[in-house]
Write a protein that holds these residues in place. Structure first.
Motif, PDB file in Angstrom:
ATOM      1  N   TYR A  79       0.799  -1.225   0.000  1.00  0.00           N
ATOM      2  CA  TYR A  79       0.000   0.000   0.000  1.00  0.00           C
ATOM      3  C   TYR A  79       0.834   1.278   0.000  1.00  0.00           C
ATOM      4  O   TYR A  79       0.279   2.370  -0.061  1.00  0.00           O
ATOM      5  N   LEU A  80       2.148   1.151   0.069  1.00  0.00           N
ATOM      6  CA  LEU A  80       3.001   2.327   0.069  1.00  0.00           C
ATOM      7  C   LEU A  80       3.101   2.915  -1.337  1.00  0.00           C
ATOM      8  O   LEU A  80       3.305   2.189  -2.312  1.00  0.00           O
ATOM      9  N   GLU A  81       2.973   4.236  -1.422  1.00  0.00           N
ATOM     10  CA  GLU A  81       3.214   4.938  -2.678  1.00  0.00           C
ATOM     11  C   GLU A  81       4.732   5.064  -2.837  1.00  0.00           C
ATOM     12  O   GLU A  81       5.484   4.921  -1.865  1.00  0.00           O
ATOM     13  N   VAL A 113       3.250   5.973   8.415  1.00  0.00           N
ATOM     14  CA  VAL A 113       3.673   6.142   7.025  1.00  0.00           C
ATOM     15  C   VAL A 113       3.823   7.637   6.757  1.00  0.00           C
ATOM     16  O   VAL A 113       2.912   8.429   7.006  1.00  0.00           O
ATOM     17  N   LEU A 114       4.998   8.001   6.276  1.00  0.00           N
ATOM     18  CA  LEU A 114       5.335   9.399   6.009  1.00  0.00           C
ATOM     19  C   LEU A 114       5.979   9.541   4.638  1.00  0.00           C
ATOM     20  O   LEU A 114       6.548   8.570   4.106  1.00  0.00           O
ATOM     21  N   PRO A 115       5.938  10.749   4.077  1.00  0.00           N
ATOM     22  CA  PRO A 115       6.699  10.983   2.836  1.00  0.00           C
ATOM     23  C   PRO A 115       8.197  10.761   3.109  1.00  0.00           C
ATOM     24  O   PRO A 115       8.708  11.141   4.168  1.00  0.00           O
ATOM     25  N   GLU A 128      -5.849  -1.522  14.080  1.00  0.00           N
ATOM     26  CA  GLU A 128      -6.197  -0.104  14.004  1.00  0.00           C
ATOM     27  C   GLU A 128      -5.558   0.474  12.748  1.00  0.00           C
ATOM     28  O   GLU A 128      -4.407   0.171  12.439  1.00  0.00           O
ATOM     29  N   TYR A 129      -6.311   1.300  12.052  1.00  0.00           N
ATOM     30  CA  TYR A 129      -5.776   1.981  10.873  1.00  0.00           C
ATOM     31  C   TYR A 129      -6.502   3.305  10.731  1.00  0.00           C
ATOM     32  O   TYR A 129      -7.711   3.341  10.516  1.00  0.00           O
ATOM     33  N   GLU A 130      -5.760   4.386  10.916  1.00  0.00           N
ATOM     34  CA  GLU A 130      -6.331   5.716  10.768  1.00  0.00           C
ATOM     35  C   GLU A 130      -5.316   6.618  10.078  1.00  0.00           C
ATOM     36  O   GLU A 130      -4.198   6.796  10.576  1.00  0.00           O
ATOM     37  N   ARG A 131      -5.698   7.126   8.917  1.00  0.00           N
ATOM     38  CA  ARG A 131      -4.861   7.990   8.081  1.00  0.00           C
ATOM     39  C   ARG A 131      -3.513   7.342   7.790  1.00  0.00           C
ATOM     40  O   ARG A 131      -3.424   6.472   6.953  1.00  0.00           O
ATOM     41  N   ASN A 132      -2.451   7.719   8.504  1.00  0.00           N
ATOM     42  CA  ASN A 132      -1.118   7.186   8.225  1.00  0.00           C
ATOM     43  C   ASN A 132      -0.557   6.359   9.376  1.00  0.00           C
ATOM     44  O   ASN A 132       0.638   6.089   9.424  1.00  0.00           O
ATOM     45  N   VAL A 133      -1.422   5.947  10.302  1.00  0.00           N
ATOM     46  CA  VAL A 133      -0.995   5.166  11.461  1.00  0.00           C
ATOM     47  C   VAL A 133      -1.627   3.784  11.396  1.00  0.00           C
ATOM     48  O   VAL A 133      -2.851   3.656  11.279  1.00  0.00           O
ATOM     49  N   ILE A 134      -0.770   2.773  11.478  1.00  0.00           N
ATOM     50  CA  ILE A 134      -1.222   1.385  11.402  1.00  0.00           C
ATOM     51  C   ILE A 134      -0.729   0.654  12.648  1.00  0.00           C
ATOM     52  O   ILE A 134       0.463   0.688  12.970  1.00  0.00           O
ATOM     53  N   VAL A 135      -1.639  -0.029  13.335  1.00  0.00           N
ATOM     54  CA  VAL A 135      -1.283  -0.830  14.507  1.00  0.00           C
ATOM     55  C   VAL A 135      -1.647  -2.276  14.202  1.00  0.00           C
ATOM     56  O   VAL A 135      -2.768  -2.569  13.782  1.00  0.00           O
ATOM     57  N   GLU A 166       6.537   7.287  -0.353  1.00  0.00           N
ATOM     58  CA  GLU A 166       6.274   7.037   1.069  1.00  0.00           C
ATOM     59  C   GLU A 166       7.155   5.926   1.637  1.00  0.00           C
ATOM     60  O   GLU A 166       7.649   5.076   0.907  1.00  0.00           O
ATOM     61  N   GLU A 167       7.261   5.942   2.952  1.00  0.00           N
ATOM     62  CA  GLU A 167       7.952   4.867   3.663  1.00  0.00           C
ATOM     63  C   GLU A 167       7.324   4.750   5.051  1.00  0.00           C
ATOM     64  O   GLU A 167       6.803   5.716   5.597  1.00  0.00           O
ATOM     65  N   GLY A 168       7.384   3.555   5.593  1.00  0.00           N
ATOM     66  CA  GLY A 168       6.882   3.313   6.939  1.00  0.00           C
ATOM     67  C   GLY A 168       8.013   3.422   7.946  1.00  0.00           C
ATOM     68  O   GLY A 168       9.162   3.114   7.644  1.00  0.00           O
ATOM     69  N   MET A 169       7.657   3.879   9.131  1.00  0.00           N
ATOM     70  CA  MET A 169       8.615   3.963  10.240  1.00  0.00           C
ATOM     71  C   MET A 169       7.982   3.325  11.461  1.00  0.00           C
ATOM     72  O   MET A 169       6.804   3.554  11.745  1.00  0.00           O
ATOM     73  N   GLY A 170       8.778   2.551  12.178  1.00  0.00           N
ATOM     74  CA  GLY A 170       8.301   2.005  13.431  1.00  0.00           C
ATOM     75  C   GLY A 170       8.145   3.107  14.459  1.00  0.00           C
ATOM     76  O   GLY A 170       8.994   3.992  14.560  1.00  0.00           O
ATOM     77  N   ALA A 171       7.044   3.072  15.212  1.00  0.00           N
ATOM     78  CA  ALA A 171       6.792   4.098  16.213  1.00  0.00           C
ATOM     79  C   ALA A 171       6.689   3.506  17.624  1.00  0.00           C
ATOM     80  O   ALA A 171       6.981   4.190  18.602  1.00  0.00           O
TER      81      ALA A 171
END
Length: 131
Positions: free
Chosen positions: A54-56, A118-120, A88-95, A59-64
């Motif tokens: 699902y990443l454009e 997920v951030l640019p 959980e999934y809301e906007r750019n946060v995935i749990v 974009e890249e994912g980062m562990g939080a």
């Protein structure tokens, strides 16, 4: 992010416990079993596999955040299944809720949650440069 990711999506990885995964510090093995460090790595990897499709390109994912509970040992040769399920999934946060099980006897080895943001890619580069 591309559309389609939803609560309930899963990703699974499998691994066989090897001596390189033992609980050890500075090369000294403490216990010849699957380490919590290795378990957290695999939890993050399974969780990352959930978001990869699902990443454009920009974009890249980062562990939080990682919350892990190691509940049983797994010895050399144990075949483990690590399953990440989006809770959980809301906007750019995935749990994801993640479980680690020994496939031979369906025994729970560990469980926890992984949070990813997920951030640019440019924003990530800026954050790294600022640190």
């Amino acid at each position: 992010m591309k559309s389609g990711l939803a609560v309930g999506h899963t990703a699974v990885i499998t691994t066989e416990v090897t001596p390189g995964m033992y609980a050890q510090f500075e090369g000294n093995v403490v216990h010849p079993v699957y380490s919590t460090v290795s378990m957290v790595y695999h939890m993050e990897w399974a969780s990352r596999k959930v978001i990869l499709p699902y990443l454009e390109d920009h974009e890249e994912g980062m562990g939080a955040k990682v919350n892990a509970r190691h509940v049983a040992p797994a010895k050399t040769g144990s075949l483990l299944e690590i399953r990440a399920n989006v809770i959980e999934y809301e906007r750019n946060v995935i749990v994801t809720e993640v479980t680690v099980r020994d496939r031979e006897n369906d025994r729970l080895i560990g469980k926890g949650e992984v949070k990813q943001v997920v951030l640019p890619k440019e924003k990530i580069k800026e954050r790294i440069k600022e640190s």
